[in-house]
Design an enzyme around this catalytic site. Structure first.
Site, PDB file in Angstrom:
ATOM      1  N   LYS A 174       0.975  -1.131  -0.010  1.00  5.33           N
ATOM      2  CA  LYS A 174       0.179  -0.391   0.116  1.00  5.33           C
ATOM      3  C   LYS A 174       1.013   1.480  -0.209  1.00  5.33           C
ATOM      4  CE  LYS A 174      -4.044  -2.112   0.004  1.00  5.33           C
ATOM      5  NZ  LYS A 174      -5.138  -1.758  -0.845  1.00  5.33           N
ATOM      6  N   ASP A 203      -0.436   0.351  -4.287  1.00  2.55           N
ATOM      7  CA  ASP A 203      -1.942   0.694  -4.398  1.00  2.55           C
ATOM      8  C   ASP A 203      -2.001   1.156  -3.859  1.00  2.55           C
ATOM      9  OD1 ASP A 203      -4.862   0.413  -4.487  1.00  2.55           O
ATOM     10  OD2 ASP A 203      -4.779  -1.374  -3.338  1.00  2.55           O
ATOM     11  N   GLU A 229      -1.782   0.664  -8.955  1.00  5.34           N
ATOM     12  CA  GLU A 229      -2.844   0.278  -8.698  1.00  5.34           C
ATOM     13  C   GLU A 229      -4.133   1.300  -8.079  1.00  5.34           C
ATOM     14  OE1 GLU A 229      -6.461  -2.448  -6.190  1.00  5.34           O
ATOM     15  OE2 GLU A 229      -4.439  -3.516  -6.185  1.00  5.34           O
ATOM     16  N   GLU A 255     -11.930  -1.917  -8.804  1.00  9.83           N
ATOM     17  CA  GLU A 255     -12.579  -1.706  -8.317  1.00  9.83           C
ATOM     18  C   GLU A 255     -13.972  -1.530  -6.778  1.00  9.83           C
ATOM     19  OE1 GLU A 255     -10.970  -1.338  -3.474  1.00  9.83           O
ATOM     20  OE2 GLU A 255      -8.815  -1.640  -4.931  1.00  9.83           O
ATOM     21  N   ASP A 278     -14.902  -6.537  -8.466  1.00 12.43           N
ATOM     22  CA  ASP A 278     -15.155  -7.489  -7.721  1.00 12.43           C
ATOM     23  C   ASP A 278     -16.331  -7.938  -8.308  1.00 12.43           C
ATOM     24  OD1 ASP A 278     -16.172  -7.865  -4.908  1.00 12.43           O
ATOM     25  OD2 ASP A 278     -13.762  -6.978  -4.210  1.00 12.43           O
ATOM     26  N   HIS A 305     -10.949  -8.048  -8.279  1.00 13.71           N
ATOM     27  CA  HIS A 305     -10.607  -7.609  -7.110  1.00 13.71           C
ATOM     28  C   HIS A 305     -11.345  -8.738  -5.919  1.00 13.71           C
ATOM     29  CE1 HIS A 305     -11.129  -5.409  -3.383  1.00 13.71           C
ATOM     30  NE2 HIS A 305     -10.100  -4.519  -3.773  1.00 13.71           N
ATOM     31  N   GLU A 342      -5.201 -12.235  -5.508  1.00 15.68           N
ATOM     32  CA  GLU A 342      -5.717 -11.526  -4.114  1.00 15.68           C
ATOM     33  C   GLU A 342      -5.572 -12.133  -3.391  1.00 15.68           C
ATOM     34  OE1 GLU A 342      -5.500  -7.337  -2.577  1.00 15.68           O
ATOM     35  OE2 GLU A 342      -6.918  -7.696  -3.804  1.00 15.68           O
TER      36      GLU A 342
END
Length: 389
Positions: A174, A203, A229, A255, A278, A305, A342
C-alpha cells in the site's frame, strides 16, 4: 429453480491492536454481508456483498426491496434475476448499494444452480483454463498510528520477508498515505528486502491526482514494479489516461466501478492495462463475464479484486479459472497474461475461519474448489459467532 427464502447476515470482527491503514481509512474491524438463498427443493446457495462501506444498507436493500421480488419469481435463474433486478432499480440504483446487493444475490444463485446440477460454477460458465491460481499477498499496509515512516520501515521489511518465506513470490504493498519521499522510502525498502526475483505491485487506493501519481509511478518504474493500482480517483478518467501515458508500470483499476456500463466508460476513457472488477460489488458472476469480454476487446487484462470473506474468495477463484489467457501464449505468465488472485495478509477471520475447509496457500497458488457451486461449505457455528445482524 424456485426460491423459498432469502436470509442475510451482517458479519463483524473487531481487530483491536491489529488494526491497519490504507491511504483512505483505518481498518479497526473486518465486516461483510452474506446472503443465503434456499430453493423449494431445500438446496442452499451463498453470496456476498456489502464490503466497502457499512454492510447494513446492502442488507436492508435485499431484505426490503430485492428479496420479495426474487421470491415472487416462478423461476430464479441467475442471469435472468440479475438483469431483472437491475432493470427494476435502474432509476435509483446503477451504482453502489443496489448493485452490491444484486451482486450478492447473483453469486448465491450461481452457487445454488451449481449445487442443484452437481457442477462447479466454473463448469456452468463454460469450463476451466486452470485448476489453481497464482496468489499475490497483499501486505505493506500502514501500521504505525502516528504514520511515522522511520518507525514503519523495519516492520515493513520484516513483514514482506516473512510473506516470501511463507511461499509468496508476488506481493502488493500500500502507498498513498504519506508524502512522496516517505512512500518512496517504503517502496525502496520493500524492493531491497525481497530482492529482484519477487514480483511487486503497489496500490494507492486513489490517493493521488494525476501529477502526483506520475511522480510516484516513476519511482515504481525505477524499482521494477509490475502494477500501479488505482493511482487516481475512479471518476478521473482523463487522469488515468495521463498517468498511463507518462509511466511504464502497467496501470490497473476498477474495484470501485459497477456493471458493464460503468466498465465500458472506464475502459474506453481510461485505457487501463488491467481491470479489477470485484464480483461482490460490480454485479456478480453474470456481470463480471460481460466486463471481462469487454476488457478483452480493448486489449485489457481482467484480474478480479478480492476483499471480503471466504465466499468472496471462492467466487473470485471460480471466475479466475474461466478467464482465458490475454493474450494467448504457449506458456502462461501470471499477471502478464494469466489472471492472479489477491490473498490479503492482514487478519481476516471472516475468510480464514468461516469454512469447514479453509483455503491454503500451496506453492504460491490457491486451488480452485472442485465441489458443486462455489465448492465450499460454510461453518455455521463460525457464522453465528461473527454475526451481528
Amino acid at each position: 429453480m424456485k426460491i423459498e427464502c432469502i436470509d442475510t447476515f451482517v458479519l463483524r470482527v473487531p481487530l483491536g491492536a491489529r488494526r491497519f491503514y490504507s491511504s483512505q481509512a483505518a481498518f479497526p474491524e473486518r465486516t461483510s454481508m452474506l446472503v443465503r438463498v434456499t430453493s423449494t427443493d431445500g438446496v442452499v446457495g451463498w453470496g456476498e456483498g456489502g464490503q466497502y462501506g457499512p454492510a447494513e444498507p446492502v442488507k436492508a436493500c435485499i431484505d426490503e426491496v430485492l428479496a420479495p421480488q426474487v421470491l415472487a419469481m416462478p423461476e430464479a435463474m441467475p442471469a435472468v434475476v440479475a438483469e431483472t433486478l437491475y432493470a427494476r432499480t435502474r432509476d435509483f440504483g446503477q451504482k453502489g448499494t443496489y448493485v452490491e446487493a444484486i451482486s450478492a444475490i447473483d453469486i448465491a444463485l450461481w452457487d445454488l444452480l451449481g449445487r442443484t446440477l452437481g457442477a462447479p460454477v466454473s463448469t456452468l460458465l463454460g469450463g476451466r483454463f486452470r485448476e489453481r491460481v497464482k496468489a499475490y499477498g497483499t501486505s505493506g499496509y500502514y501500521t504505525d498510528p502516528e504514520f511515522r515512516a522511520d518507525r514503519d520501515l523495519p516492520g515493513l521489511a520484516e513483514a514482506v520477508i516473512g510473506h516470501v518465506a511463507d511461499g509468496f513470490d508476488m506481493l502488493k504493498m500500500k502507498i498513498g498515505l504519506l508524502p512522496i519521499a516517505q512512500d518512496a522510502a517504503r517502496i525502496r525498502t520493500v524492493r531491497e528486502a525481497v530482492g529482484d526475483d519477487v514480483v511487486l505491485l503497489a496500490d494507492a487506493n486513489h490517493a493521488y491526482n494525476a501529477a502526483t501519481a506520475i511522480r510516484v509511478g516513476r519511482v515504481l518504474d525505477e524499482h521494477g514494479f509490475a502494477c500501479f493500482e488505482e493511482p487516481v480517483v475512479p471518476e478521473d478518467r482523463a487522469g488515468y489516461s495521463r498517468v498511463r501515458s507518462a509511466v511504464d508500470v502497467p496501470i490497473s483499476g476498477g474495484e470501485a466501478e459497477f456493471t458493464r456500463y460503468g466498465f465500458r466508460d472506464f475502459i474506453e476513457q481510461a485505457r487501463v492495462d488491467i481491470v479489477q472488477p470485484d464480483l461482490c460489488v460490480c454485479g456478480g458472476f453474470t456481470e463480471t463475464q460481460r466486463i471481462a469480454t469487454l476488457a478483452s476487446t480493448h486489449g485489457a487484462r481482467t484480474v478480479p479484486h478480492v476483499w471480503g470473506s471466504a465466499v468472496a474468495l471462492a467466487a473470485a477463484l471460480q471466475m479466475c479459472s474461466v478467464l482465458p489467457l490475454s493474450p494467448y501464449t504457449l506458456r502462461p505468465i501470471p499477471l502478464q497474461n494469466e489472471p492472479v488472485i489477491e490473498f490479503d495478509r492482514t487478519p481476516n477471520p471472516l475468510r480464514d475461519e468461516l469454512l469447514v475447509e479453509p483455503f491454503r496457500l500451496r506453492d504460491g497458488h490457491l486451488d480452485v474448489p472442485t465441489g458443486a457451486g462455489l465448492g465450499i461449505e460454510i461453518d455455521l457455528d463460525q457464522l453465528e459467532r461473527y454475526r451481528t445482524a
